[in-house]
Each structure stands twice: as structure tokens, then as C-alpha cells.
Design a protein around this motif. Structure first.
Motif, mmCIF file in Angstrom:
data_model
loop_
_atom_site.group_PDB
_atom_site.id
_atom_site.type_symbol
_atom_site.label_atom_id
_atom_site.label_comp_id
_atom_site.label_asym_id
_atom_site.label_seq_id
_atom_site.Cartn_x
_atom_site.Cartn_y
_atom_site.Cartn_z
ATOM 1 N N HIS A 72 -5.927 -9.778 -1.186
ATOM 2 C CA HIS A 72 -5.870 -8.631 -0.613
ATOM 3 C C HIS A 72 -6.564 -7.539 -1.771
ATOM 4 N N PHE B 1 -8.873 -8.466 -3.921
ATOM 5 C CA PHE B 1 -10.267 -8.784 -3.912
ATOM 6 C C PHE B 1 -11.134 -7.637 -3.007
ATOM 7 N N ARG B 2 -10.445 -7.503 -1.922
ATOM 8 C CA ARG B 2 -11.082 -6.715 -0.772
ATOM 9 C C ARG B 2 -11.253 -5.138 -1.268
ATOM 10 N N LEU B 3 -10.383 -4.862 -2.199
ATOM 11 C CA LEU B 3 -10.354 -3.324 -2.476
ATOM 12 C C LEU B 3 -11.368 -3.188 -3.881
ATOM 13 N N ALA C 205 5.753 3.905 -5.338
ATOM 14 C CA ALA C 205 4.378 4.322 -4.711
ATOM 15 C C ALA C 205 3.730 5.348 -5.667
ATOM 16 N N ARG D 59 -2.776 5.951 -0.041
ATOM 17 C CA ARG D 59 -2.872 4.861 1.020
ATOM 18 C C ARG D 59 -2.871 3.482 0.777
ATOM 19 N N GLU D 60 -3.555 3.046 -0.176
ATOM 20 C CA GLU D 60 -3.540 1.744 -0.784
ATOM 21 C C GLU D 60 -2.345 1.327 -1.418
ATOM 22 N N LEU E 25 -1.137 2.561 8.790
ATOM 23 C CA LEU E 25 -1.506 1.560 7.761
ATOM 24 C C LEU E 25 -2.020 0.262 8.182
ATOM 25 N N LEU F 76 -1.300 -12.728 5.420
ATOM 26 C CA LEU F 76 -1.152 -11.231 5.056
ATOM 27 C C LEU F 76 -0.768 -10.187 6.046
ATOM 28 N N ARG G 230 8.869 5.686 5.543
ATOM 29 C CA ARG G 230 7.798 5.918 6.071
ATOM 30 C C ARG G 230 7.983 5.936 7.623
ATOM 31 N N ASP H 200 0.592 2.515 -0.572
ATOM 32 C CA ASP H 200 1.563 2.115 0.383
ATOM 33 C C ASP H 200 1.472 0.688 1.030
ATOM 34 N N LEU H 201 0.097 0.334 1.014
ATOM 35 C CA LEU H 201 -0.258 -0.899 1.634
ATOM 36 C C LEU H 201 0.129 -1.872 0.594
ATOM 37 N N ARG I 252 -10.404 -3.188 7.706
ATOM 38 C CA ARG I 252 -11.383 -3.710 6.561
ATOM 39 C C ARG I 252 -11.552 -5.298 7.048
ATOM 40 N N GLY J 111 6.852 -5.742 5.665
ATOM 41 C CA GLY J 111 6.943 -4.868 4.332
ATOM 42 C C GLY J 111 7.128 -3.416 4.963
ATOM 43 N N LEU J 112 6.047 -2.955 5.893
ATOM 44 C CA LEU J 112 6.035 -1.763 6.565
ATOM 45 C C LEU J 112 7.339 -1.660 7.493
ATOM 46 N N ALA K 251 2.911 -10.344 6.139
ATOM 47 C CA ALA K 251 3.576 -9.635 5.078
ATOM 48 C C ALA K 251 3.511 -8.204 5.246
ATOM 49 N N VAL K 252 2.425 -7.713 5.769
ATOM 50 C CA VAL K 252 2.154 -6.332 5.831
ATOM 51 C C VAL K 252 3.022 -5.805 7.025
ATOM 52 N N ALA L 210 3.834 -2.531 0.793
ATOM 53 C CA ALA L 210 4.176 -3.266 1.880
ATOM 54 C C ALA L 210 3.805 -4.732 1.693
ATOM 55 N N VAL L 211 2.704 -5.039 1.300
ATOM 56 C CA VAL L 211 2.420 -6.578 0.935
ATOM 57 C C VAL L 211 3.227 -7.216 -0.045
#
Lengths: 197, 197
Positions: A181, A183-185, A124, A148-149, B177, B152, B169, A151-152, B184, B159-160, B155-156, A155-156
């Protein structure tokens, strides 16, 4: 100190045998006899280094951690790091299987749980630093919270890893989803509009 | 047909015992003696219903699937469905542990692998439909590919789920999260700008 090195090597040899068995047949198949046969040494020698199965499993999770860190190395980009977390080759596939095999045990064994926790925290942290660096370079949107990103993203990667491992998704599909994923960031013109809304 | 119903109940009783042991101590602890003791019946009766450990484990994964479907029920929103996939209470925690315990075996046993595959495909389909419905309702951005977002989201959630299970977490962090990820995907004014760039 040649003798000391030899002991360490034998422990690593035994740990590697434990991991191969765990990846192939699960922890239920890890026994003194199986480990000795897999490592190609006597049961007595295995017992000399590890008095109990628990001690053997704990040591095996320690070397697992080393392997993951070695494999990750110093990847060039955030994207490479996420992709490196996916079980896309035999080595990373075996690691993912072993980590899964140890999961139930991690909930009962504080030492193994600690290794899992440290590994997760380190990853992390690495990802948080990489997200922040990508923001500084103008690649990722400035309004993202790096931790936060991270963490996500972890998870992904973990979720896609399971999907690849079980054959629900191909490696190519998993990588495409990581890219989607990320790309959105990315930083883009609409970033400002999003920030002020 | 009272006798038939009784047999089904006993099989389910045994499968529930298998799941409790697997969640608590992993598949390695699942033995004829342990299952009989956990179910409160004789070893002979367990053997009457399941000739082999493999047969018992296969049946236990089948009832696991039923439990997951029952628990998901018909949630109102996409967000509720994702949150329902997380191991946030004892029942869902046990299910996640059992699924993990069976993962290595799923790679070797085509019947168990098939159950995992069907479960994943069904969930992906449910989520795809929900994403499309949320787009039609103007809640999610119109330019999203529902199947890709469903992948996606799965997967989230997976993973979480692991992060919560291992205590990396908290449930609250995991839900936050999920909300962050979903935020988004929401339809907003900048959606048009993104679509035409």
C-alpha cells in the motif's frame, strides 16, 4: 503522597486483570469474582475501588489507551507506526482483543465511546503529520492529501489487524500488504504525469 | 415434512434473537432467559433446541454467514461489493456488531473460527475474481496481483467498517475513501511507465 500512589496502583492492577479476562474470554467473563481472582485480591477490595462493573470497564478502557500510546512511542517512520498498530506480539494482540471486546459497549456508553473517538482522532492526526513530513522529504507523492491518506492507512491497519488476530493472514503477509500500500504512495517520476492528467 | 421445517424455523428464530441481543448488548447479555424473552418462547423450548449456550452461539454464527451472503448477492461491480461490506444500513450494521461480538470467542472455539475463516476465504476469492475481471475489461491496471489487491480491499473494507460503526467516519466519508483507493488501481496511461520503471 504514598497512600494516593497505592490507590492508583490498585486501580491499575484491577484494570489489568479486567483486560486480561476480556482478551481471553470477552467482556461476558468479566465479573466481580473473576476480576478479584485474576487480580489476586478480595472481592471487597475490588468493590471498594469500583462500585459497578461499568465503572471498572470505563477505567480499564482508559488505561488501555495509555498502553497503546506507550507502545507506539515515537516510531521513526510512517511504516513503523502502521506496523506498530498491528497485533504482532502478545501485548498488542491483547490490546486488540480488549478493544474488540469493548466495541459493542462503546456504542452504548458515551464515556467509552469518547475514549475510542479521541484515540482514533489522535492516531489520525499523528499519521497525517507523518504523511505530510514524508511528502516534504520527497518520499511520498506531493499530490496526496495527508488527512485522506492517514484515514486510509488507519483503515488498512485496522482491517489487517483483524485478519492477523483471527489467523486469516500471517504477520508477514500483513506487513507485506502495508508495504504494498505504501509503495503506491511513494514519490516517483510518474507522479507528475498523474498530477496533470 | 412439515415437522422438520418447523424445527428449522424455530432454530432460526432463536438464532435471530441471539444476534439481536449480541448486536445490542454483546455476548455477555446472551443468556437462556434473555434469548427466550427476545424470541417470545419459553426457556424450555430454547433448551430443547440448544443444550448449551455454546451450541446456540455456534448456530447463530452459521446463520450470520448466510445473511451476509444473501445481502451481498451478486453485485454488479467491485466497488459495489466493497461498499456492500460496509455497515451502512441497520441490517449490515447489526451483522458487523454480531461479528465483532463473536471475535474473541472465535479465537477459542474452533467451529466458530472455522466459519470466520471460510467466510474470509470466500470473500477474498470473490474479490480476487472481480479484480481479475476488471483487469481483463481494461478498468484496472494490468500489473496488479488480483489476490494481493483483494486482500488489501478486504482490509480497507473491514477497517472502514469499524470506523463507521463507531461513528469515527460517516458512511459518505467511508465510501469516498473506497473510491479513492480504487482510483489508484485504475488502468491509466502512466500504468506503462510504472510497469517498466
Amino acid at each position: 503522597m504514598p497512600k494516593r500512589v497505592d490507590h492508583d496502583e490498585r486501580r491499575r492492577l484491577i484494570a489489568a486483570a479486567v483486560r486480561r479476562i476480556a482478551a481471553d474470554r470477552g467482556l461476558e467473563a468479566v465479573s466481580l469474582g473473576e476480576v478479584a481472582a485474576e487480580a489476586g485480591i478480595s472481592k471487597g477490595l475490588v468493590q471498594h475501588y469500583f462500585a459497578t462493573k461499568d465503572a471498572m470497564l470505563r477505567f480499564a478502557t482508559g488505561t488501555l489507551r495509555d498502553h497503546v500510546e506507550q507502545r507506539l512511542g515515537t516510531p521513526a517512520t510512517l511504516r513503523d507506526t502502521i506496523v506498530a498498530l498491528l497485533p504482532l506480539d502478545d501485548a498488542s494482540r491483547a490490546e486488540a482483543l480488549v478493544a474488540n471486546a469493548f466495541l459493542v459497549r462503546a456504542l452504548k456508553d458515551e464515556e467509552i465511546a469518547g475514549r475510542f473517538r479521541t484515540g482514533h482522532a489522535q492516531l489520525a492526526e499523528v499519521l497525517t503529520t507523518m504523511v505530510a513530513a514524508a511528502q516534504a522529504a520527497g518520499e511520498l507523492a506531493a499530490d496526496l492529501d495527508p488527512a485522506r491518506e492517514a484515514d486510509l492507512l488507519l483503515a488498512v491497519a485496522a482491517g489487517l489487524g483483524d485478519a492477523v488476530l483471527l489467523g486469516h493472514r500471517t504477520p508477514e503477509q500483513a506487513i507485506a500488504l502495508v508495504d504494498h500500500h505504501l509503495f503506491r504512495l511513494e514519490a516517483r517520476e510518474t507522479g507528475l504525469a498523474r498530477a496533470i492528467e
